[in-house]
Design an enzyme around this catalytic site. Structure first.
Site, PDB file in Angstrom:
ATOM      1  N   ARG A 148       0.771  -1.299   0.121  1.00 46.81           N
ATOM      2  CA  ARG A 148       0.078  -0.043   0.034  1.00 46.81           C
ATOM      3  C   ARG A 148       0.836   1.388   0.083  1.00 46.81           C
ATOM      4  O   ARG A 148       0.532   2.090  -0.713  1.00 46.81           O
ATOM      5  CB  ARG A 148      -0.816   0.033   1.405  1.00 46.81           C
ATOM      6  CG  ARG A 148      -1.595  -1.200   1.622  1.00 46.81           C
ATOM      7  CD  ARG A 148      -2.983  -1.339   0.680  1.00 46.81           C
ATOM      8  NE  ARG A 148      -3.844  -2.654   0.861  1.00 46.81           N
ATOM      9  CZ  ARG A 148      -3.649  -3.754   0.145  1.00 46.81           C
ATOM     10  NH1 ARG A 148      -2.955  -3.849  -0.926  1.00 46.81           N
ATOM     11  NH2 ARG A 148      -4.231  -4.795   0.636  1.00 46.81           N
ATOM     12  N   GLU A 187     -13.427 -15.133   8.876  1.00 49.43           N
ATOM     13  CA  GLU A 187     -13.311 -14.303   7.700  1.00 49.43           C
ATOM     14  C   GLU A 187     -12.893 -15.428   6.768  1.00 49.43           C
ATOM     15  O   GLU A 187     -11.624 -15.748   6.557  1.00 49.43           O
ATOM     16  CB  GLU A 187     -12.283 -13.205   7.689  1.00 49.43           C
ATOM     17  CG  GLU A 187     -12.082 -12.746   6.287  1.00 49.43           C
ATOM     18  CD  GLU A 187     -11.341 -11.464   6.238  1.00 49.43           C
ATOM     19  OE1 GLU A 187     -10.710 -10.902   7.197  1.00 49.43           O
ATOM     20  OE2 GLU A 187     -11.052 -10.938   5.196  1.00 49.43           O
ATOM     21  N   LYS A 234     -17.231 -12.456   8.639  1.00 46.15           N
ATOM     22  CA  LYS A 234     -16.778 -11.516   7.901  1.00 46.15           C
ATOM     23  C   LYS A 234     -16.715 -12.075   6.331  1.00 46.15           C
ATOM     24  O   LYS A 234     -15.567 -12.728   6.219  1.00 46.15           O
ATOM     25  CB  LYS A 234     -15.496 -10.970   7.989  1.00 46.15           C
ATOM     26  CG  LYS A 234     -14.841 -10.011   7.314  1.00 46.15           C
ATOM     27  CD  LYS A 234     -13.581  -9.135   7.962  1.00 46.15           C
ATOM     28  CE  LYS A 234     -12.877  -8.179   7.059  1.00 46.15           C
ATOM     29  NZ  LYS A 234     -12.227  -7.307   7.641  1.00 46.15           N
ATOM     30  N   SER A 250     -13.960  -5.655   1.790  1.00 47.40           N
ATOM     31  CA  SER A 250     -14.356  -4.785   0.429  1.00 47.40           C
ATOM     32  C   SER A 250     -13.438  -5.927  -0.619  1.00 47.40           C
ATOM     33  O   SER A 250     -13.902  -5.792  -1.812  1.00 47.40           O
ATOM     34  CB  SER A 250     -13.630  -3.617   0.449  1.00 47.40           C
ATOM     35  OG  SER A 250     -12.529  -3.536   1.009  1.00 47.40           O
ATOM     36  N   GLY A 251     -12.372  -6.419  -0.212  1.00 50.40           N
ATOM     37  CA  GLY A 251     -11.702  -7.322  -1.273  1.00 50.40           C
ATOM     38  C   GLY A 251     -11.221  -7.080  -2.454  1.00 50.40           C
ATOM     39  O   GLY A 251     -11.194  -7.572  -3.328  1.00 50.40           O
ATOM     40  N   GLY A 252     -10.849  -5.532  -2.877  1.00 51.74           N
ATOM     41  CA  GLY A 252     -10.354  -5.192  -3.925  1.00 51.74           C
ATOM     42  C   GLY A 252     -11.470  -4.709  -5.009  1.00 51.74           C
ATOM     43  O   GLY A 252     -11.265  -4.362  -6.148  1.00 51.74           O
ATOM     44  N   ARG A 271      -9.208  -1.755   2.337  1.00 47.03           N
ATOM     45  CA  ARG A 271      -9.124  -0.942   1.074  1.00 47.03           C
ATOM     46  C   ARG A 271     -10.084  -0.031   1.037  1.00 47.03           C
ATOM     47  O   ARG A 271     -10.172   1.078   0.747  1.00 47.03           O
ATOM     48  CB  ARG A 271      -8.679  -1.821  -0.237  1.00 47.03           C
ATOM     49  CG  ARG A 271      -7.381  -2.162  -0.192  1.00 47.03           C
ATOM     50  CD  ARG A 271      -7.406  -3.215  -1.136  1.00 47.03           C
ATOM     51  NE  ARG A 271      -7.893  -4.661  -0.547  1.00 47.03           N
ATOM     52  CZ  ARG A 271      -7.899  -5.853  -1.201  1.00 47.03           C
ATOM     53  NH1 ARG A 271      -7.155  -6.134  -2.160  1.00 47.03           N
ATOM     54  NH2 ARG A 271      -8.256  -6.720  -0.537  1.00 47.03           N
TER      55      ARG A 271
HETATM   56  P1  13P Z   1     -10.091  -5.374   2.377  1.00 49.94           P
HETATM   57  O1  13P Z   1     -11.528  -4.617   2.610  1.00 49.94           O
HETATM   58  O2  13P Z   1      -9.219  -4.639   1.975  1.00 49.94           O
HETATM   59  O3  13P Z   1     -10.676  -6.796   1.632  1.00 49.94           O
HETATM   60  O4  13P Z   1      -9.282  -5.886   3.937  1.00 49.94           O
HETATM   61  C1  13P Z   1     -10.608  -6.454   4.952  1.00 49.94           C
HETATM   62  C2  13P Z   1      -9.860  -7.365   5.470  1.00 49.94           C
HETATM   63  O5  13P Z   1      -9.480  -7.385   6.835  1.00 49.94           O
HETATM   64  C3  13P Z   1      -8.952  -8.634   4.799  1.00 49.94           C
HETATM   65  O6  13P Z   1      -8.386  -9.393   6.044  1.00 49.94           O
END
Ligand code: 13P
Length: 350
Positions: free
Chosen positions: A38, A182, A224, A266-268, A300
């Site tokens: 990042r 998650e 999550k 959010s995952g990209g 992100r």
């Molecule tokens: P993102 O929202 O960037 O996917 O990150 C969330 C997260 O905690 C990934 O482990």
């Protein structure tokens, strides 16, 4: 016995507070390697001081607690002090923001399964959890990663990741910490939304089977998951309405109503996508009477914009904080199904 009952109630109350109406979670738990990527994108050196300054900037943003219920920290951050000597975790606790901690050791190649991973970090976890609780953490996070591709995921990869997630969740609850479970089905690839739906269904089914089997109290956890999406490189990507339908259908078939809340990663997704999809999911959730709170736990999706605005420069700090709060406010609206992209205030962050 009394102590056990009190511990259970604390877990329930914490889980509910994490997904309380109008708020979501900031995932600021990037490992040193991830934050390096990042920072590289904004030309900032990945030093301990820069990581501290950046996270201090986020945590000192005025009014953060109006939109953010909890923050996931990385091991380094939970032990770090702000520039004036205040522990960073205090900046959160003093404003009623719940501190959490990433406790997995990352996704590593899965033996005899090319292109798949299993998340490590169970060894010594019981002892680390006790220490994190003493340091002030009230919830934990463990990320399992499921890859979509040719012949992937295998049943093997889903099973071992779900098993590890449940082992982690049980240990967390034993330590009096709410597990944030998650299982992330990655959006990398050109697959269609139906493929993501099927893989997410299979993954969540196994995760909840393992959680039940390993005696995890699902009222004292937060899920999550990924949203059900078209692959990032798919030609005809699904619009928010379809994402909302498929995501809620998937969750309704796999997640018990006793789970208090679901906080998406959010995952990209880009910022607009991450906002509009969350908004569409919450609008539809009211119509179908979804039983859980549905919010965000974005890394992100909350941080890309403030990182750009900051770019490692002291002079940019105030602007980066405004940009960060704007993202938090917009997502708080989307989390209630009340995001209005045409509103001037929401568009400009003024
Ligand atoms: P993102 O929202 O960037 O996917 O990150 C969330 C997260 O905690 C990934 O482990």
């Amino acid at each position: 016995m009394q102590r056990e009952i009190e511990k259970t109630e604390v877990l329930w109350r914490t889980a509910e507070a994490m997904v309380v109406e109008g708020k979501g979670i900031l995932a600021a738990d990037e490992s040193t390697g991830t934050i390096a990527r990042r920072f590289e994108a904004i030309d900032v050196q990945n030093t301990e001081d820069n990581r501290r300054d950046y996270r201090e900037l986020l945590f000192r943003s005025e009014g953060l607690e109006e939109y953010i219920s909890g923050v996931i920290l990385f091991d380094e951050t939970i032990r770090q002090q702000a520039s004036d000597g205040t522990p960073l975790i205090r900046l959160l606790v003093d404003r009623g923001v719940i501190p959490g901690i990433k406790v997995d050791a990352g996704a590593k190649p899965l033996a005899l399964a090319a292109g798949e991973t299993v998340t490590e970090g169970l060894d010594g976890l019981r002892e680390r959890l006790i220490e994190y609780r003493e340091l002030g953490a009230r919830f934990t996070k463990w990320r399992a990663v499921i890859h979509i591709g040719e012949e992937r995921p295998t049943r093997y990869a889903i099973d071992v990741n779900a098993h590890a997630l449940a082992r982690y969740a049980a240990l967390s609850q034993e330590a009096g910490l709410v597990p944030m479970v998650e299982p992330e089905v990655l959006m990398d690839g050109d697959h269609d939304i139906d493929t993501c739906f099927e893989v997410s269904m299979a993954t969540l089914r196994e995760v909840f089977y393992q959680l039940a089997h390993q005696r995890v109290d699902i009222e004292g956890m937060v899920l999550k998951p990924n949203m059900v999406l078209s692959g990032k490189a798919a030609i005809d990507r699904a619009e928010p309405e379809e994402v909302a339908e498929m995501t809620l259908a998937c969750l309704e078939h796999t997640v018990p109503a006793a789970v208090p809340g679901i906080a998406f990663l959010s995952g990209g997704q880009d910022d607009d996508e991450a906002t509009l999809n969350l908004d569409a999911i919450n609008r539809l959730a009211v119509d179908v009477g979804a039983p859980w709170e549905l919010t965000f736990s974005y890394g992100r999706g909350l941080q890309a914009a403030p990182q750009q605005a900051w770019a490692g420069k002291r002079d940019n700090m105030a602007r980066a904080q405004r940009v960060f709060l704007h993202r938090a406010r917009v997502l708080s609206a989307a989390r209630m199904g009340a995001y209005d992209p045409d509103s001037e205030e929401e568009r400009t962050g003024a």
